[in-house]
Design a protein around this motif. Structure first.
Motif, mmCIF file in Angstrom:
data_model
loop_
_atom_site.group_PDB
_atom_site.id
_atom_site.type_symbol
_atom_site.label_atom_id
_atom_site.label_comp_id
_atom_site.label_asym_id
_atom_site.label_seq_id
_atom_site.Cartn_x
_atom_site.Cartn_y
_atom_site.Cartn_z
ATOM 1 N N CYS A 30 -15.501 -40.358 36.982
ATOM 2 C CA CYS A 30 -16.575 -40.008 36.062
ATOM 3 C C CYS A 30 -17.830 -40.812 36.320
ATOM 4 C CB CYS A 30 -16.132 -40.245 34.615
ATOM 5 S SG CYS A 30 -14.711 -39.255 34.146
ATOM 6 N N GLU A 102 -21.085 -30.141 27.077
ATOM 7 C CA GLU A 102 -22.129 -30.557 28.018
ATOM 8 C C GLU A 102 -22.358 -29.502 29.102
ATOM 9 O OE1 GLU A 102 -24.203 -33.093 27.862
ATOM 10 O OE2 GLU A 102 -23.336 -33.764 25.971
ATOM 11 N N ASP A 198 -20.777 -38.120 34.925
ATOM 12 C CA ASP A 198 -19.818 -38.163 33.837
ATOM 13 C C ASP A 198 -20.126 -37.030 32.866
ATOM 14 O OD1 ASP A 198 -18.295 -38.715 31.560
ATOM 15 O OD2 ASP A 198 -18.410 -40.883 31.883
ATOM 16 N N THR A 200 -18.957 -36.360 30.106
ATOM 17 C CA THR A 200 -18.862 -36.689 28.686
ATOM 18 C C THR A 200 -20.087 -37.436 28.188
ATOM 19 O OG1 THR A 200 -17.769 -38.845 28.981
ATOM 20 C CG2 THR A 200 -16.355 -36.881 28.931
ATOM 21 N N LYS A 201 -21.052 -37.681 29.070
ATOM 22 C CA LYS A 201 -22.227 -38.468 28.702
ATOM 23 C C LYS A 201 -23.488 -37.621 28.866
ATOM 24 C CE LYS A 201 -20.204 -42.959 29.816
ATOM 25 N NZ LYS A 201 -20.324 -44.199 30.627
ATOM 26 N N THR A 202 -24.189 -37.409 27.784
ATOM 27 C CA THR A 202 -25.376 -36.556 27.790
ATOM 28 C C THR A 202 -26.418 -37.039 28.786
ATOM 29 O OG1 THR A 202 -25.038 -35.877 25.494
ATOM 30 C CG2 THR A 202 -27.272 -35.693 26.362
ATOM 31 N N GLU A 203 -26.609 -38.350 28.874
ATOM 32 C CA GLU A 203 -27.640 -38.862 29.773
ATOM 33 C C GLU A 203 -27.314 -38.588 31.240
ATOM 34 O OE1 GLU A 203 -24.979 -42.450 28.672
ATOM 35 O OE2 GLU A 203 -25.764 -40.620 27.722
ATOM 36 N N GLU A 204 -26.024 -38.594 31.591
ATOM 37 C CA GLU A 204 -25.660 -38.295 32.981
ATOM 38 C C GLU A 204 -25.760 -36.804 33.264
ATOM 39 O OE1 GLU A 204 -22.609 -40.154 35.073
ATOM 40 O OE2 GLU A 204 -22.916 -42.129 34.156
#
Length: 218
Positions: A30, A102, A198, A200-204
C-alpha cells in the motif's frame, strides 16, 4: 524510491535495490513510490539489459478473466489505455469498502476520458461469481466498459497479484479469511507499472489521479 530491478546480461542477477522493493511491496502493498513532481513517471519493475545494451522493461504478463457482464478480459482489453488495478473481495469487512469508495472517486473523475479504465480482481472467486460481481457493480452505480470487476481461477488470480507486485494470501485468522494489499496500481498503455498508491488514503488517491493526468500527457 524508483524501484528499478536490473538483470545483468546472462547472469540474470537482481541488484539489492530490486530485492528490497519486492520485499517491501509484498509486505505492505500500500506504499506509494515517491515520484518527482515534474517529468515522466518512472517505469517500475525489472529492467533487462541484454549483451547488446538493449533494455526491456517489465510488463504485466498475459491473463484472461471474466467480468461482471461475462466479458472475457485480456490485455488487449486495455491496449493503448491507462488503467488502475486493485485486488478485493465483495465480503471483505476491513479495507475493501474504503478502497471502493476511493476507486469510485477515480471512476467519476475520468468517466468521460476514454483512455482510462479500472480493473478490480476478486480474490474470493468461490463466492464472487459473475452474478455477485454484477450486483456489487450495480450497487456502486458503475458502467462495465469503464470499470471491469473480474473473477476467475483462484490460483491464477493470486499469481496475477504477484505479477502486479502486491500481496493476496489466505489467512484463516484474518477478517474474511484473506490478507491482501490495499494498493491501487497504475499501468500504462504498454503494460508497464508506473506507480503504487494506498487505496485507503484520500491523499494518495489524489496523487494517483494527478499521475494519471501526467500519463495522459506523455
Amino acid at each position: 524510491m524508483r524501484g528499478i530491478f536490473i538483470y545483468l546480461n546472462q547472469k540474470q542477477r537482481l541488484l539489492p535495490l530490486g530485492l528490497a522493493l519486492v520485499f517491501f511491496i509484498s509486505l505492505s502493498g500500500c506504499k506509494k513510490t515517491t515520484q518527482e513532481p515534474e517529468g515522466p513517471l518512472p517505469i517500475l519493475g525489472a529492467v533487462h539489459i541484454d549483451e547488446n545494451g538493449d533494455t526491456t522493461y517489465y510488463a504485466i504478463p498475459d491473463y484472461a478473466f471474466v467480468d461482471q457482464d461475462s466479458n472475457l478480459i485480456v490485455p488487449d482489453t486495455f491496449a493503448g489505455k491507462i488503467y488502475v488495478a486493485d485486488f478485493f473481495f465483495t465480503t471483505c469487512p476491513t479495507i475493501c469498502p474504503i478502497m471502493k469508495k476511493e476507486m469510485v472517486r477515480v471512476y467519476d473523475a475520468f468517466l468521460d476520458e476514454p483512455r482510462v479504465r479500472l480493473l478490480s480482481h476478486s480474490i474470493d472467486p468461490a463466492h464472487d461469481s459473475v452474478a455477485v460481481l454484477k450486483r456489487y457493480a450495480t450497487a456502486l452505480g458503475i458502467q462495465t466498459p469503464k470499470w471491469h470487476m473480474v473473477t476467475g481461477d483462484k490460483d491464477e488470480i493470486y499469481t496475477q497479484a504477484r505479477a502486479y507486485m502486491v500481496s493476496a494470501l489466505d489467512d484463516p485468522t484474518a477478517p474474511g479469511g484473506i490478507v491482501h494489499s490495499g494498493a491501487f496500481i497504475l499501468i500504462d498503455g504498454n503494460r508497464h507499472v508506473r506507480g503504487f498508491y494506498d487505496g485507503t488514503k484520500t491523499e494518495e488517491v489524489d496523487e494517483l489521479m494527478a499521475d494519471i493526468k501526467r500519463l495522459l500527457d506523455e
